[in-house]
Structures are given as C-alpha cells and as structure tokens.
Design a protein around this motif. Structure first.
Motif, mmCIF file in Angstrom:
data_model
loop_
_atom_site.group_PDB
_atom_site.id
_atom_site.type_symbol
_atom_site.label_atom_id
_atom_site.label_comp_id
_atom_site.label_asym_id
_atom_site.label_seq_id
_atom_site.Cartn_x
_atom_site.Cartn_y
_atom_site.Cartn_z
ATOM 1 N N ALA A 124 0.849 -1.184 0.000
ATOM 2 C CA ALA A 124 0.000 0.000 0.000
ATOM 3 C C ALA A 124 0.893 1.245 0.000
ATOM 4 C CB ALA A 124 -0.915 -0.010 1.219
ATOM 5 N N GLN A 125 0.278 2.394 -0.279
ATOM 6 C CA GLN A 125 1.041 3.644 -0.400
ATOM 7 C C GLN A 125 1.105 4.382 0.926
ATOM 8 O OE1 GLN A 125 -0.607 6.536 -3.113
ATOM 9 N NE2 GLN A 125 1.358 7.525 -3.416
ATOM 10 N N GLY A 126 2.303 4.843 1.268
ATOM 11 C CA GLY A 126 2.454 5.727 2.408
ATOM 12 C C GLY A 126 1.829 7.079 2.140
ATOM 13 N N ASP A 127 1.526 7.822 3.215
ATOM 14 C CA ASP A 127 0.798 9.079 3.020
ATOM 15 C C ASP A 127 1.335 10.233 3.857
ATOM 16 O OD1 ASP A 127 -0.024 8.382 5.570
ATOM 17 O OD2 ASP A 127 -2.137 8.103 5.033
ATOM 18 N N ARG A 128 2.581 10.110 4.343
ATOM 19 C CA ARG A 128 3.117 11.237 5.137
ATOM 20 C C ARG A 128 4.635 11.178 5.202
ATOM 21 N NH1 ARG A 128 -0.527 9.785 9.949
ATOM 22 N NH2 ARG A 128 -1.647 9.056 8.114
ATOM 23 N N LEU A 129 5.232 12.329 5.547
ATOM 24 C CA LEU A 129 6.661 12.470 5.766
ATOM 25 C C LEU A 129 6.886 13.036 7.152
ATOM 26 C CD1 LEU A 129 7.638 14.174 2.382
ATOM 27 C CD2 LEU A 129 8.214 11.831 3.032
ATOM 28 N N ASN A 130 8.059 12.740 7.709
ATOM 29 C CA ASN A 130 8.377 13.299 9.023
ATOM 30 C C ASN A 130 9.887 13.267 9.223
ATOM 31 O OD1 ASN A 130 7.970 14.464 11.513
ATOM 32 N ND2 ASN A 130 6.536 12.902 12.230
ATOM 33 N N VAL A 131 10.345 14.032 10.206
ATOM 34 C CA VAL A 131 11.743 14.037 10.619
ATOM 35 C C VAL A 131 11.780 13.846 12.132
ATOM 36 C CG1 VAL A 131 12.441 15.561 8.732
ATOM 37 C CG2 VAL A 131 11.803 16.548 10.946
ATOM 38 N N CYS A 132 12.959 13.531 12.647
ATOM 39 C CA CYS A 132 13.118 13.459 14.103
ATOM 40 C C CYS A 132 14.406 14.164 14.493
ATOM 41 C CB CYS A 132 13.105 12.017 14.604
ATOM 42 S SG CYS A 132 14.527 11.046 14.092
ATOM 43 N N HIS A 133 14.417 14.680 15.697
ATOM 44 C CA HIS A 133 15.548 15.449 16.212
ATOM 45 C C HIS A 133 16.368 14.555 17.132
ATOM 46 C CE1 HIS A 133 13.491 18.841 14.465
ATOM 47 N NE2 HIS A 133 12.410 18.516 15.148
ATOM 48 N N THR A 134 17.642 14.382 16.807
ATOM 49 C CA THR A 134 18.533 13.527 17.575
ATOM 50 C C THR A 134 19.786 14.304 17.940
ATOM 51 O OG1 THR A 134 19.919 12.668 15.774
ATOM 52 C CG2 THR A 134 17.726 11.651 16.056
ATOM 53 N N ARG A 135 20.623 13.695 18.751
ATOM 54 C CA ARG A 135 21.889 14.357 19.109
ATOM 55 C C ARG A 135 22.841 14.427 17.916
ATOM 56 N NH1 ARG A 135 22.390 9.253 21.620
ATOM 57 N NH2 ARG A 135 24.309 8.089 21.134
ATOM 58 N N PHE A 136 22.507 13.702 16.841
ATOM 59 C CA PHE A 136 23.325 13.725 15.636
ATOM 60 C C PHE A 136 22.798 14.724 14.606
ATOM 61 C CE2 PHE A 136 23.150 9.214 17.131
ATOM 62 C CZ PHE A 136 24.384 9.216 17.743
ATOM 63 N N GLY A 137 21.733 15.413 14.928
ATOM 64 C CA GLY A 137 21.094 16.319 13.995
ATOM 65 C C GLY A 137 19.683 15.859 13.685
ATOM 66 N N THR A 138 19.018 16.593 12.807
ATOM 67 C CA THR A 138 17.650 16.250 12.410
ATOM 68 C C THR A 138 17.717 15.287 11.234
ATOM 69 O OG1 THR A 138 16.839 18.393 13.159
ATOM 70 C CG2 THR A 138 15.440 17.174 11.628
ATOM 71 N N ILE A 139 17.018 14.155 11.368
ATOM 72 C CA ILE A 139 17.108 13.072 10.396
ATOM 73 C C ILE A 139 15.757 12.865 9.726
ATOM 74 C CG2 ILE A 139 17.513 10.588 10.102
ATOM 75 C CD1 ILE A 139 19.486 10.747 12.429
ATOM 76 N N GLY A 140 15.787 12.684 8.406
ATOM 77 C CA GLY A 140 14.597 12.334 7.642
ATOM 78 C C GLY A 140 14.798 11.001 6.949
ATOM 79 N N LEU A 141 13.709 10.288 6.699
ATOM 80 C CA LEU A 141 13.761 8.987 6.043
ATOM 81 C C LEU A 141 13.095 9.029 4.674
ATOM 82 C CD1 LEU A 141 12.920 6.187 8.669
ATOM 83 C CD2 LEU A 141 15.143 7.035 7.914
ATOM 84 N N LEU A 142 13.749 8.384 3.718
ATOM 85 C CA LEU A 142 13.204 8.072 2.403
ATOM 86 C C LEU A 142 13.409 6.585 2.181
ATOM 87 C CD1 LEU A 142 15.001 10.894 0.423
ATOM 88 C CD2 LEU A 142 12.543 10.846 0.875
ATOM 89 N N ILE A 143 12.720 6.018 1.200
ATOM 90 C CA ILE A 143 13.003 4.653 0.788
ATOM 91 C C ILE A 143 13.216 4.642 -0.724
ATOM 92 C CG2 ILE A 143 12.198 2.262 0.683
ATOM 93 C CD1 ILE A 143 10.436 2.849 3.114
ATOM 94 N N CYS A 144 14.430 4.366 -1.148
ATOM 95 C CA CYS A 144 14.788 4.111 -2.545
ATOM 96 C C CYS A 144 14.150 5.137 -3.491
ATOM 97 C CB CYS A 144 14.407 2.675 -2.907
ATOM 98 S SG CYS A 144 15.273 2.024 -4.356
ATOM 99 N N ALA A 145 13.139 4.703 -4.290
ATOM 100 C CA ALA A 145 12.576 5.547 -5.346
ATOM 101 C C ALA A 145 11.892 6.804 -4.828
ATOM 102 C CB ALA A 145 11.592 4.744 -6.199
ATOM 103 N N ASP A 146 11.633 6.907 -3.533
ATOM 104 C CA ASP A 146 11.151 8.173 -2.989
ATOM 105 C C ASP A 146 12.073 9.314 -3.387
ATOM 106 O OD1 ASP A 146 8.876 7.217 -1.640
ATOM 107 O OD2 ASP A 146 9.964 6.898 0.243
ATOM 108 N N ALA A 147 13.364 9.014 -3.522
ATOM 109 C CA ALA A 147 14.348 10.061 -3.799
ATOM 110 C C ALA A 147 14.240 10.611 -5.209
ATOM 111 C CB ALA A 147 15.763 9.549 -3.545
ATOM 112 N N PHE A 148 13.662 9.846 -6.160
ATOM 113 C CA PHE A 148 13.550 10.420 -7.505
ATOM 114 C C PHE A 148 12.098 10.711 -7.897
ATOM 115 C CE2 PHE A 148 14.127 5.825 -8.833
ATOM 116 C CZ PHE A 148 12.894 5.633 -9.439
#
Length: 275
Positions: A124-148
């Motif tokens: 099924a298709q995902g329907d949202r994006l988010n980031v999280c704040h860590t001690r290493f900086g703010t991190i966002g997630l993509l999966i493969c073809a999300d990037a293009f």
C-alpha cells in the motif's frame, strides 16, 4: 563532533527472515565495534523487495519480530539503527523503514510513497513524511525511489522540514546480464542526491542490499550494492562496490553544515548564491 555512519550493504535472501535478521544483527554488532553511531541497512531487508513472502510474512511495527529483534540489537550494541522492513498494519502491507535509537526506542517510521509499479501488488502507499531530532542532527527517512519522485519533491520536503541528514534504505537491482563496464551503475542516484544536497546543504546516504532476486516480478535480477553518501556540498564521497556478492560495511564521518535558511528564507538564500 562528527557522526560516524555505517552503511551495511548486506546480502538479503528473499523470504528468509530469520537468516536475514541474523545477518543484520551481526553487521550491527560489527558496525558498533568499529565506532559507528548510526548504522543504515537496506530496504525490505527482512524479506526482500517485491518478494511474494510480503503477503504472508509481513508483521506490525513495533510489535513484529523484525522490529523487536533489531531494536534489541540496537540496545545491546548502543547504536542507532535504520532499516527497511515489510510492515503489516490492519489489512494493508507497507514497504516501510524505521529509525531506532541506541536504547531500542522507535524514533521515526516511514512508509514508502513513490513505489515502482511492480511493487503495487504487494505494498500500500504511504501518506506522510516526518523528521526526528537527535543528538546527531535532524534526520529524515526516504526509501529508494522516494528520492527520484518528480522534482525531488519528497526529498526537498524533508529538507524544508529541517533535515540535516536523509537516510534511504534501498534495493538497487539490474538484469542478470547487466554489464557494469559498459553501463556503470549509480549515476541516477548520484544526480538525484547531488541536486538536493547542493540546494539544502544536507547529507544524503543510500544503502542497497546485494544478492539474487529469486521470486516476484524481477526474478533473476541482481541486487548490486553501489551504496553511496553525498555530502552537504553535493559531492559523492562514498561509493560502494558493485555486484550480487559485494556484501560489505562502508563507513563515513558526517560533519553537519549549519542550516543556512529556514522556510521562505530558502528563496533568499538561493538568490544570494546566484549573485
């Protein structure tokens, strides 16, 4: 202080969840022993991308075996772990990714949005994006073809949300007769990562599995690694080996760049750069 990132370019065997989890845990342990703060594992690393086992073996997040097993590995080795997995949620199955902290807690959960058409029968298709704040900086997630996705809209949205680092579990595959000497793999990802990294001064890391796809619509294709990291200037600084047997762990020190803009300030920032 730099963040040490490990890219686990691991062998993934289709439908072999227990073997894949055992291998992933060993690579997490090795990455931690080599001083990594975060380890990034591939897309669908528990079952394999577009493997038919997705329809039978998908499990929930965070209560399923894959999540619990790798959360324990994160806690045991005191390392943040990001990986792709096949998720069951109600009557739907998703191609998902999570980021777990060094205590085994869920920090970030993403469901792939820009899936190839051959994956639609499984996920099924995902329907949202988010980031999280860590001690290493703010991190966002993509999966493969999300990037293009067109105009890099998903990557750029995460950057507008303040991401310093984009992590992308991936599964990059070619036909078995692909000639890497004649057609070197990896140029597409270098371009799509570079465009966004240069615009937003963000680091982008993508890791792919290796191995033969033995079932599903791409049966007979090879997953071939070529994992890569692009720094905040848009320069590719890590490029993993190519091949179905090119299992390895790659390491890079991530030195974050202070966010040069926020919100509408990005427009002014780009205008200043053009002058």
């Amino acid at each position: 202080m730099a963040t040490r990132l490990a890219l686990a370019q691991m062998l993934v065997e289709g439908g072999q969840k227990d073997r894949n989890l055992t291998r992933a845990a060993a690579m997490i342990q090795e990455a931690a022993a080599n001083g990594a703060d975060i380890v990034l594992l591939p897309e669908a690393m528990d079952l394999g991308w577009t493997h038919p086992s997705a329809l039978e073996q998908a499990e929930p997040v965070p209560d399923g075996k894959t999540f619990r097993f790798l959360a324990a590995a994160a806690g045991d080795n005191h390392i943040h772990v990001c990986f792709g997995l096949i998720e069951k949620a109600g009557d739907k199955t998703y191609n998902s990714a999570v980021l777990i902290d060094s205590d085994g807690n869920l920090l970030l959960h993403h469901r792939k949005i820009n899936e190839l058409e051959i994956g639609h029968r499984y996920y099924a298709q995902g329907d949202r994006l988010n980031v999280c704040h860590t001690r290493f900086g703010t991190i966002g997630l993509l999966i493969c073809a999300d990037a293009f996705a067109k105009d890099r809209v998903l990557s750029r949205s995460l950057c507008y949300m303040g991401a310093d680092i984009l992590l992308s579990p991936s599964s990059w595959a070619v036909p078995r007769d692909h000639d890497n000497t004649m057609e070197p793999y990896g140029g597409l990802w270098e371009r799509v990562y570079r465009d966004v990294a240069q615009e937003f001064s963000v680091w982008i890391a993508g890791v792919s599995n290796v191995g033969v796809i033995d079932a599903g619509p791409w049966r007979g294709h090879n997953c071939i690694g070529c994992s890569q990291v692009t720094d905040a200037s848009g320069r590719r600084i890590v490029f993993g080996p190519y091949g179905a047997d090119a299992e390895t762990i790659l390491y890079v020190n991530v030195d974050l760049t202070e966010r040069p803009a926020r919100g509408c300030g990005w427009h002014d920032h780009w205008e200043r750069q053009r002058r």
